[in-house]
Design a protein around this motif. Structure first.
Motif, PDB file in Angstrom:
ATOM      1  N   SER A   1       3.344   6.387 -16.845  1.00 27.18           N
ATOM      2  CA  SER A   1       3.217   5.222 -15.960  1.00 27.18           C
ATOM      3  C   SER A   1       2.325   5.516 -14.758  1.00 27.18           C
ATOM      4  N   ASP A   2       2.030   6.810 -14.512  1.00 28.23           N
ATOM      5  CA  ASP A   2       1.179   7.200 -13.391  1.00 28.23           C
ATOM      6  C   ASP A   2      -0.292   7.311 -13.789  1.00 28.23           C
ATOM      7  N   ILE A   3      -0.620   7.132 -15.070  1.00 30.55           N
ATOM      8  CA  ILE A   3      -2.015   7.278 -15.512  1.00 30.55           C
ATOM      9  C   ILE A   3      -2.893   6.308 -14.731  1.00 30.55           C
ATOM     10  N   GLY A   4      -3.992   6.856 -14.187  1.00 28.37           N
ATOM     11  CA  GLY A   4      -4.907   6.064 -13.371  1.00 28.37           C
ATOM     12  C   GLY A   4      -4.573   6.076 -11.899  1.00 28.37           C
ATOM     13  N   SER A   5      -3.429   6.634 -11.525  1.00 29.32           N
ATOM     14  CA  SER A   5      -3.033   6.681 -10.120  1.00 29.32           C
ATOM     15  C   SER A   5      -3.479   7.993  -9.486  1.00 29.32           C
ATOM     16  N   ARG A   6      -3.641   7.949  -8.160  1.00 28.00           N
ATOM     17  CA  ARG A   6      -3.926   9.158  -7.400  1.00 28.00           C
ATOM     18  C   ARG A   6      -2.605   9.703  -6.852  1.00 28.00           C
ATOM     19  N   VAL A   7      -2.422  11.022  -6.985  1.00 29.96           N
ATOM     20  CA  VAL A   7      -1.193  11.634  -6.495  1.00 29.96           C
ATOM     21  C   VAL A   7      -1.531  12.909  -5.741  1.00 29.96           C
ATOM     22  N   LEU A   8      -0.603  13.316  -4.890  1.00 28.83           N
ATOM     23  CA  LEU A   8      -0.733  14.549  -4.120  1.00 28.83           C
ATOM     24  C   LEU A   8       0.426  15.471  -4.521  1.00 28.83           C
ATOM     25  N   LEU A   9       0.092  16.706  -4.911  1.00 23.06           N
ATOM     26  CA  LEU A   9       1.105  17.692  -5.262  1.00 23.06           C
ATOM     27  C   LEU A   9       1.015  18.878  -4.306  1.00 23.06           C
ATOM     28  N   LYS A  10       2.164  19.378  -3.888  1.00 28.68           N
ATOM     29  CA  LYS A  10       2.247  20.625  -3.123  1.00 28.68           C
ATOM     30  C   LYS A  10       3.277  21.485  -3.831  1.00 28.68           C
TER      31      LYS A  10
END
Length: 595
Positions: A12-21
């Protein structure tokens, strides 16, 4: 941009920008293309680093190694080759921004393969060991279960009240951890083994329902399943009897065990202490398998076998149990079982086999055909089966057969892994005789109420007095225990006297409690559940250390901080103490503890 958990990414996150730490769990160099598996508390996600896409990002992330902490931002895309073994295996992150937040020295072991490292190493680097998914999952469940306990207790009218950590030493139970007082030189506080007296005082004070998730301390001898400091769910209620406490705890278990998919029975089965010891040889019986102990005393008391007849004549018992399909056990196996029986004080164990239609006793010619048939029938010995028989004083026979019952169940794979057998054990003896000190001891603690039916036996036959105590057991593990308490000062004084605590000592040590009981104490009772053991059973861990963030070894040592440790001489002098000899430096090596 809001940070996301690595383990929360999905299609469901495909195409979204995300930030991982997160931490670098693993780095895979595929000849120019680098994949990083990033791990945080939520799980693992794959980051794909393409050199031609973002040269600066490539430069930064190509340098990353295992256990470095990184920050990446980019687009979530579908993976060309999904990995069904990963919760996030259908997607990956293509970063267009990255930075290194922290570098790591080469770790002494890889946290995701920590089982390959020795336990001492894992405890010494506990902060690395705690990065393991298993331990993080266990501690997350512990937090969730603790919250569920608090919610359940609040719904049932409990008040959460803290009791002191610095109290006075008591003469019963394990050794106390003592804390010297700087202000009152020569005097010591003790860390509490439990809040027992304080929660009883709270009942006298009118609070009626108390709960505390509390740290307790016991300076015990080395035990594989114990920690010197532990956590218990401590409950106390006024105007209740055994049935009220048992029903409450069953309700609590119906709230917390479903968190891991375990559905306890609506009502737990019950065994009296006497019944549990006679049928299973243990006051914490594992009921997931049969192997019930049968009494052969009357059947074999008149046999020509002197070991049997003399035992019964001397007040002992002849008992045993049958193991289906074990008739072919080797001499070496039987010798091993004999040694188990001897460790628990029995002279040994004898075999009775049924094979090829014949019943064969280990010692030939001492039992008649009728006695053999009667013994086999009492034991439920079927074709191809083997029975182990012990002749000894009753307590010794119970202990030996209880240990053998577990040994044989494991040897013949009779314990179902996915079963959960809850049981209450009730009506424990109030006292037990200690040969070493030549006096009576409280089987639980000296504040446990005697059964009203046995009050007249307190002076004439203390060993026959039953208590109003109850333990809850799961799969042979005691999860907790409690009792209805003594709420009358005169009965408490009588119990102290039977325990060798005279009036002067009782007043010195427990005067405040005896006085409180004279000011309108309500009938009350409660229970303490070992939170560490509870969580261990819920997650199926092999050791309580796997559900405690910073456990100690069997010798009460913290390998990570090297505690206990010597302190400055000035600190010792400030407390008004003098050491008899120089304290040794903490050992850097601890023997491995097996659970």
């Amino acid at each position: 941009m809001q940070r996301r958990g690595a383990g929360t990414l999905s299609t469901s996150d495909i195409g979204s920008r995300v930030l991982l730490k997160a931490w670098v769990r693993r780095r895979r160099d595929m000849g120019g293309l680098v994949f990083l598996d990033l791990r945080d508390r939520s799980g693992v996600a794959q980051v794909a680093v393409y050199p031609e896409a973002h040269p600066e990002v490539t430069r930064i992330l190509f340098a990353a190694r295992a256990e470095w902490v990184v920050e990446v931002e980019g687009e979530v895309v579908a993976r060309e080759s999904p990995n069904p073994q990963m919760a996030t295996g259908a997607v990956e992150l293509l970063p267009d921004r990255a930075c290194i937040l922290s570098r790591s020295d080469p770790p002494p072991f890889v946290p995701d393969a920590a089982s390959d490292a020795g336990e001492d190493t894992r405890l010494r680097y506990r902060y690395l060991d705690l990065r393991r998914e298993e331990l993080q999952r266990n501690l997350a469940l512990r937090s969730e279960a603790t919250l569920a306990v608090r919610n359940f207790c609040q719904e049932n009218g409990f008040l959460e009240i803290e009791t002191p950590m610095l109290t006075r030493s008591t003469p019963e139970g394990a050794r106390d951890y003592l804390v010297p007082s700087r202000v009152h030189r020569g005097s010591f506080y003790a860390l509490p083994q439990s809040p027992q007296i304080f929660k009883q005082i709270l009942m006298v004070s009118g609070f009626e329902r108390y709960v505390q998730i509390v740290r307790c301390f016991r300076d015990e001898d080395l035990r594989a399943d114990r920690q010197p400091e532990f956590t218990q769910i401590d409950l106390e209620l006024s105007f209740v009897d055994e049935e009220d406490v048992i029903a409450l705890v069953e309700g609590l278990f119906h709230r917390i065990f479903p968190l891991v998919g375990i559905e306890p029975p609506r009502v737990f089965p019950r065994l009296t202490y006497a019944e549990a010891m006679r049928r299973f040889g243990s006051d914490r019986p594992d009921l997931r398998f049969d192997l019930e102990i049968a009494d052969l005393s009357q059947l074999l008391a008149e046999s020509d076998f002197r070991a049997f007849s003399a035992t019964v004549a001397g007040g002992g018992v002849i008992r045993g149990f049958a193991v289906p399909g074990a008739a072919a056990a080797s001499r070496k196996q039987v010798d091993g079982w004999v040694q188990v029986a001897r460790r628990f004080g029995a002279a040994g164990a004898l075999t009775l086999r049924r094979r090829d239609g014949e019943i064969q006793f280990q010692v030939k010619g001492v039992l008649s055909e009728a006695q053999l048939s009667a013994a086999a029938a009492a034991l439920g010995l079927e074709e191809g089966g083997l029975a182990l028989i012990v002749a000894a004083p009753e307590a010794t026979a119970a202990a030996a057969l209880g240990a053998l019952r577990l040994e044989l169940a494991k040897a013949y794979d009779l314990i179902p892994e996915d079963e959960h057998a809850f049981v209450w054990v009730t009506e424990f003896p109030l006292f037990e005789w200690d040969e070493k000190s030549d006096r009576w001891h409280a089987l639980h603690h000296p504040f446990t109420s005697p059964d009203p039916r046995d009050l007249e036996l307190l002076d004439s036959a203390p060993g026959e007095v039953r208590s109003r105590a109850y333990d809850v057991v799961l799969n042979g593990m005691e999860l907790g225990g409690g009792s209805i308490r003594i709420h009358q000062s005169e009965i408490q004084s009588r119990v102290f006297e039977l325990l060798g605590i005279d009036a002067e000592e009782a007043e010195h040590r427990f005067g405040f409690l005896l006085q409180a009981l004279r000011y309108g104490a309500p009938p009350h009772g409660g229970l303490a559940l070992g939170l560490d053991r509870l969580i261990m059973m819920m997650v199926g861990a092999d050791s309580i250390r796997d559900v405690i963030a910073f456990p100690k070894t069997a010798s009460a040592t913290c390998l990570m901080t090297e505690a206990p440790a010597v302190v400055d001489q000035a600190q010792v002098e400030e407390l008004g103490l003098a050491l008899l000899a120089e304290a040794p430096a903490p050992s850097a090596v601890e023997s491995k503890e097996q659970d």
